[in-house]
Design a protein around this motif. Sequence first.
Motif, PDB file in Angstrom:
ATOM      1  N   PRO A  76       3.911  18.551  -0.509  1.00  0.00           N
ATOM      2  CA  PRO A  76       4.241  18.092   0.851  1.00  0.00           C
ATOM      3  C   PRO A  76       3.591  18.932   1.945  1.00  0.00           C
ATOM      4  CG  PRO A  76       6.207  18.137  -0.522  1.00  0.00           C
ATOM      5  CD  PRO A  76       5.118  18.793  -1.310  1.00  0.00           C
ATOM      6  N   THR A  77       3.532  20.250   1.731  1.00  0.00           N
ATOM      7  CA  THR A  77       2.912  21.122   2.731  1.00  0.00           C
ATOM      8  C   THR A  77       1.444  20.771   2.919  1.00  0.00           C
ATOM      9  OG1 THR A  77       4.435  22.920   2.189  1.00  0.00           O
ATOM     10  CG2 THR A  77       2.399  23.513   3.337  1.00  0.00           C
ATOM     11  N   LEU A  78       0.724  20.598   1.810  1.00  0.00           N
ATOM     12  CA  LEU A  78      -0.700  20.280   1.895  1.00  0.00           C
ATOM     13  C   LEU A  78      -0.936  18.906   2.511  1.00  0.00           C
ATOM     14  CD1 LEU A  78      -1.855  21.608  -1.597  1.00  0.00           C
ATOM     15  CD2 LEU A  78      -2.298  22.658   0.632  1.00  0.00           C
ATOM     16  N   VAL A  79      -0.141  17.920   2.101  1.00  0.00           N
ATOM     17  CA  VAL A  79      -0.309  16.548   2.602  1.00  0.00           C
ATOM     18  C   VAL A  79      -0.045  16.482   4.100  1.00  0.00           C
ATOM     19  CG1 VAL A  79       0.596  14.205   2.506  1.00  0.00           C
ATOM     20  CG2 VAL A  79       0.229  15.480   0.391  1.00  0.00           C
ATOM     21  N   HIS A  98      -2.395   1.693  10.483  1.00  0.00           N
ATOM     22  CA  HIS A  98      -3.139   1.609   9.229  1.00  0.00           C
ATOM     23  C   HIS A  98      -4.128   2.772   9.101  1.00  0.00           C
ATOM     24  CE1 HIS A  98      -4.302  -0.565   5.603  1.00  0.00           C
ATOM     25  NE2 HIS A  98      -5.554  -0.228   5.873  1.00  0.00           N
ATOM     26  N   GLY A  99      -4.717   3.172  10.210  1.00  0.00           N
ATOM     27  CA  GLY A  99      -5.610   4.325  10.179  1.00  0.00           C
ATOM     28  C   GLY A  99      -4.874   5.589   9.779  1.00  0.00           C
ATOM     29  N   LEU A 100      -3.654   5.765  10.305  1.00  0.00           N
ATOM     30  CA  LEU A 100      -2.831   6.908   9.887  1.00  0.00           C
ATOM     31  C   LEU A 100      -2.540   6.831   8.392  1.00  0.00           C
ATOM     32  CD1 LEU A 100      -1.046   9.387  10.394  1.00  0.00           C
ATOM     33  CD2 LEU A 100       0.805   7.822  11.028  1.00  0.00           C
ATOM     34  N   SER A 101      -2.232   5.630   7.907  1.00  0.00           N
ATOM     35  CA  SER A 101      -1.947   5.459   6.479  1.00  0.00           C
ATOM     36  C   SER A 101      -3.151   5.842   5.628  1.00  0.00           C
ATOM     37  CB  SER A 101      -1.554   4.007   6.187  1.00  0.00           C
ATOM     38  OG  SER A 101      -0.348   3.666   6.838  1.00  0.00           O
ATOM     39  N   GLU A 102      -4.356   5.515   6.111  1.00  0.00           N
ATOM     40  CA  GLU A 102      -5.560   5.842   5.342  1.00  0.00           C
ATOM     41  C   GLU A 102      -5.738   7.354   5.197  1.00  0.00           C
ATOM     42  OE1 GLU A 102      -8.367   1.946   6.370  1.00  0.00           O
ATOM     43  OE2 GLU A 102      -8.649   3.812   7.464  1.00  0.00           O
ATOM     44  N   VAL A 103      -5.541   8.083   6.282  1.00  0.00           N
ATOM     45  CA  VAL A 103      -5.678   9.547   6.227  1.00  0.00           C
ATOM     46  C   VAL A 103      -4.554  10.148   5.400  1.00  0.00           C
ATOM     47  CG1 VAL A 103      -5.738  11.663   7.604  1.00  0.00           C
ATOM     48  CG2 VAL A 103      -6.902   9.599   8.431  1.00  0.00           C
ATOM     49  N   LEU A 104      -3.332   9.651   5.600  1.00  0.00           N
ATOM     50  CA  LEU A 104      -2.184  10.137   4.829  1.00  0.00           C
ATOM     51  C   LEU A 104      -2.399   9.896   3.342  1.00  0.00           C
ATOM     52  CD1 LEU A 104       0.738  11.221   4.673  1.00  0.00           C
ATOM     53  CD2 LEU A 104       1.524   8.855   5.028  1.00  0.00           C
ATOM     54  N   TYR A 105      -2.900   8.732   2.988  1.00  0.00           N
ATOM     55  CA  TYR A 105      -3.170   8.410   1.585  1.00  0.00           C
ATOM     56  C   TYR A 105      -4.210   9.365   1.007  1.00  0.00           C
ATOM     57  CZ  TYR A 105      -3.676   5.378  -2.530  1.00  0.00           C
ATOM     58  OH  TYR A 105      -3.689   4.872  -3.818  1.00  0.00           O
ATOM     59  N   ALA A 106      -5.250   9.665   1.796  1.00  0.00           N
ATOM     60  CA  ALA A 106      -6.314  10.548   1.310  1.00  0.00           C
ATOM     61  C   ALA A 106      -5.766  11.928   0.971  1.00  0.00           C
ATOM     62  CB  ALA A 106      -7.424  10.648   2.354  1.00  0.00           C
ATOM     63  N   PHE A 120       9.454  10.712   4.379  1.00  0.00           N
ATOM     64  CA  PHE A 120       9.941   9.528   5.099  1.00  0.00           C
ATOM     65  C   PHE A 120       9.489   9.486   6.560  1.00  0.00           C
ATOM     66  CE2 PHE A 120      13.058   7.218   7.655  1.00  0.00           C
ATOM     67  CZ  PHE A 120      12.995   5.972   7.044  1.00  0.00           C
ATOM     68  N   PRO A 121       9.571  10.602   7.319  1.00  0.00           N
ATOM     69  CA  PRO A 121       9.153  10.518   8.734  1.00  0.00           C
ATOM     70  C   PRO A 121       7.710  10.051   8.919  1.00  0.00           C
ATOM     71  CG  PRO A 121      10.420  12.514   8.358  1.00  0.00           C
ATOM     72  CD  PRO A 121      10.142  11.920   7.002  1.00  0.00           C
ATOM     73  N   VAL A 122       6.781  10.598   8.101  1.00  0.00           N
ATOM     74  CA  VAL A 122       5.384  10.203   8.286  1.00  0.00           C
ATOM     75  C   VAL A 122       5.144   8.793   7.757  1.00  0.00           C
ATOM     76  CG1 VAL A 122       4.501  11.135   6.106  1.00  0.00           C
ATOM     77  CG2 VAL A 122       3.010  11.033   8.110  1.00  0.00           C
ATOM     78  N   LEU A 123       5.880   8.380   6.743  1.00  0.00           N
ATOM     79  CA  LEU A 123       5.768   6.996   6.269  1.00  0.00           C
ATOM     80  C   LEU A 123       6.251   6.021   7.340  1.00  0.00           C
ATOM     81  CD1 LEU A 123       7.024   7.333   2.579  1.00  0.00           C
ATOM     82  CD2 LEU A 123       4.683   6.910   3.327  1.00  0.00           C
ATOM     83  N   ALA A 124       7.241   6.449   8.117  1.00  0.00           N
ATOM     84  CA  ALA A 124       7.751   5.590   9.186  1.00  0.00           C
ATOM     85  C   ALA A 124       6.708   5.366  10.276  1.00  0.00           C
ATOM     86  CB  ALA A 124       9.010   6.212   9.789  1.00  0.00           C
ATOM     87  N   LEU A 125       5.780   6.313  10.428  1.00  0.00           N
ATOM     88  CA  LEU A 125       4.725   6.158  11.427  1.00  0.00           C
ATOM     89  C   LEU A 125       3.536   5.366  10.899  1.00  0.00           C
ATOM     90  CD1 LEU A 125       4.656   9.808  12.837  1.00  0.00           C
ATOM     91  CD2 LEU A 125       5.690   7.794  13.905  1.00  0.00           C
ATOM     92  N   GLY A 126       3.387   5.306   9.572  1.00  0.00           N
ATOM     93  CA  GLY A 126       2.246   4.636   8.967  1.00  0.00           C
ATOM     94  C   GLY A 126       2.587   3.295   8.361  1.00  0.00           C
ATOM     95  N   PRO A 127       2.746   3.222   7.026  1.00  0.00           N
ATOM     96  CA  PRO A 127       2.936   1.924   6.373  1.00  0.00           C
ATOM     97  C   PRO A 127       4.221   1.203   6.766  1.00  0.00           C
ATOM     98  CG  PRO A 127       3.212   3.740   4.814  1.00  0.00           C
ATOM     99  CD  PRO A 127       2.647   4.322   6.066  1.00  0.00           C
ATOM    100  N   GLY A 166       0.807  -1.212   0.000  1.00  0.00           N
ATOM    101  CA  GLY A 166       0.000   0.000   0.000  1.00  0.00           C
ATOM    102  C   GLY A 166       0.842   1.265   0.000  1.00  0.00           C
ATOM    103  N   MET A 167       2.071   1.164   0.506  1.00  0.00           N
ATOM    104  CA  MET A 167       2.953   2.330   0.533  1.00  0.00           C
ATOM    105  C   MET A 167       3.445   2.715  -0.859  1.00  0.00           C
ATOM    106  SD  MET A 167       6.545   2.851   2.611  1.00  0.00           S
ATOM    107  CE  MET A 167       7.442   1.714   1.532  1.00  0.00           C
TER     108      MET A 167
END
Length: 561
Positions: A423-426, A454-462, A547-554, A357-358
Amino acid sequence: MAGSTALAALASIATVALVLVVLYRPFGDYLAWSYTSPKHWRVERVVYRAIGVDEGAEQTWRSYLRGVLIISAVGVLIVYALQRLQPWLPYALGLPAPSEHLSFNTAVSFVTNTNWQSYSPEQTLGYTVQIAGLAVQNFVSAAVGMAVAIALVRGFAARRSGTIGNFWVDLTRGTVRVLVPLATVAAVVLALGGVVQNFAGFTDVTTLSGAAQSIPGGPVASQEAIKLLGTNGGGFFNANSAHPFENPTPWTSLVQVVLMLLIPFSLPRAFGRIIGDTRQGLAIVSVMAILYAASFALLTAVESAGRGTAPELAGGALEGKEWRFGIVGSTLFATTSTGTSTGAVNSMHDSYTALGGMLPMLNMMLGEVSPGGVGSGLYAVLVLAIIAVFIAGLLIGRTPEYLGKKIGTREITLGALYILIAPTLVLAGTALSFAVPGVRDEVMATSIWNPGSHGLSEVLYAFTSAANNNGSAFAGLTANTPWMNIALGVAMLLGRFVPIVLVLALAGSLAAQDRVPTTAGTLPTHRPLFVGMLTAVTLLVTALTFFPVLALGPLAEGLMS
């Protein structure tokens, strides 16, 4: 990756590559001709007269931008109004009007070429809204993206010019000469392949088990064609291209992949023709192809390995994938839809493995340059090319140049601002969703069904999908809430139009320059060295930001599995 899976992956990507290679030169040349021909077709002149445009007048970048913003603002208002007036429209199928915040989100989504859908289409929108609102914007938003890309290319090609073309001419030509004829042919092909095309509404049937069920119909093939060609992605049905009425067979799925890639992979050829050096187009398309192939290989390998007892017994991670497409057909489609700005899906990305998913998420985080959306992919990679030659100029102690144009303070400032927008918007959108107390409660209680990483990944993906104007989603997220509809709508607006402002300003700055002569210190930008440098800059400048936020999610979820 098992031998049979690897063979299927090679066969699939080789088939797609063969079609694109065969079409690259003739179709790319046709695109270049479409925007540079001095002659106007009769139907085009009718359009110019109707809207009061002087087709021979050239525009500054500010005038060009005004045209982009005017047509987009009008589009938002029309699509919003059509949704709110739906109960009184013909072919409404008895459906009520969507809420104010959902109507806002949907209008913005289709005008920005995002096509994010916070609703189930067949249960929310009637045929009139689908055809007069959404389908029209599929053409217009795609034509706007191509027009902006061509304006930037003209900036490189021009010498001491204060103008970059005429937006209304570019918009009309992109629609009349490119999108309408291609979409017509594609719709016929898809209809022959079994994609539904009718006005039947809902048909009540009795299933084999004796249950009653309403089967939706609709003008699907015609909307499906422009949804893919224009890298729009909005599905006629909630399941999108996983629905058998939208995508019945493996070969129609492969056709849809080609349709998504055709214009983005051919535009570099048009770029090379317009600036007078087709080698530059080859360099750009090579970077796109490298990133695309690498992403597809990695995603297929991860999904085929599929950790866990069930995936290993099944021969791969098959949850959320249609059996008629399998793993390879699903990963090829996912790579294509997120590598372009299409966002269509033939499998549910939320059901992919954590690392699987990442990878679609990373495709969007790259700025969608592999190969990107129609127009938006080309102008994004050209901005990154400017960043790359600037870095190269610093390394060798020279004023950087690209295609005979000096990259000075103004150009690099516009380029740097461009790469900071998404990146700023995401990151801001994701952070606010969890940091603001009232918003966090709504997101955690209503939107997220899978708490934790996984919940963080869902919001990050959105927010990644919205800010990059992609439109695909982790399907486990409930986005039809006031916060998500409004926040994602704002991300889509800013993610589309702030970069366009910067690109057109850059086009104007480049057009005003004369060409500088090539010297021994000029970096050749058509050779493998520059291709490698541009690929590395794309990865380092964009992907590492997240990378930092990906490390917390997927990544965290993947390490725990």
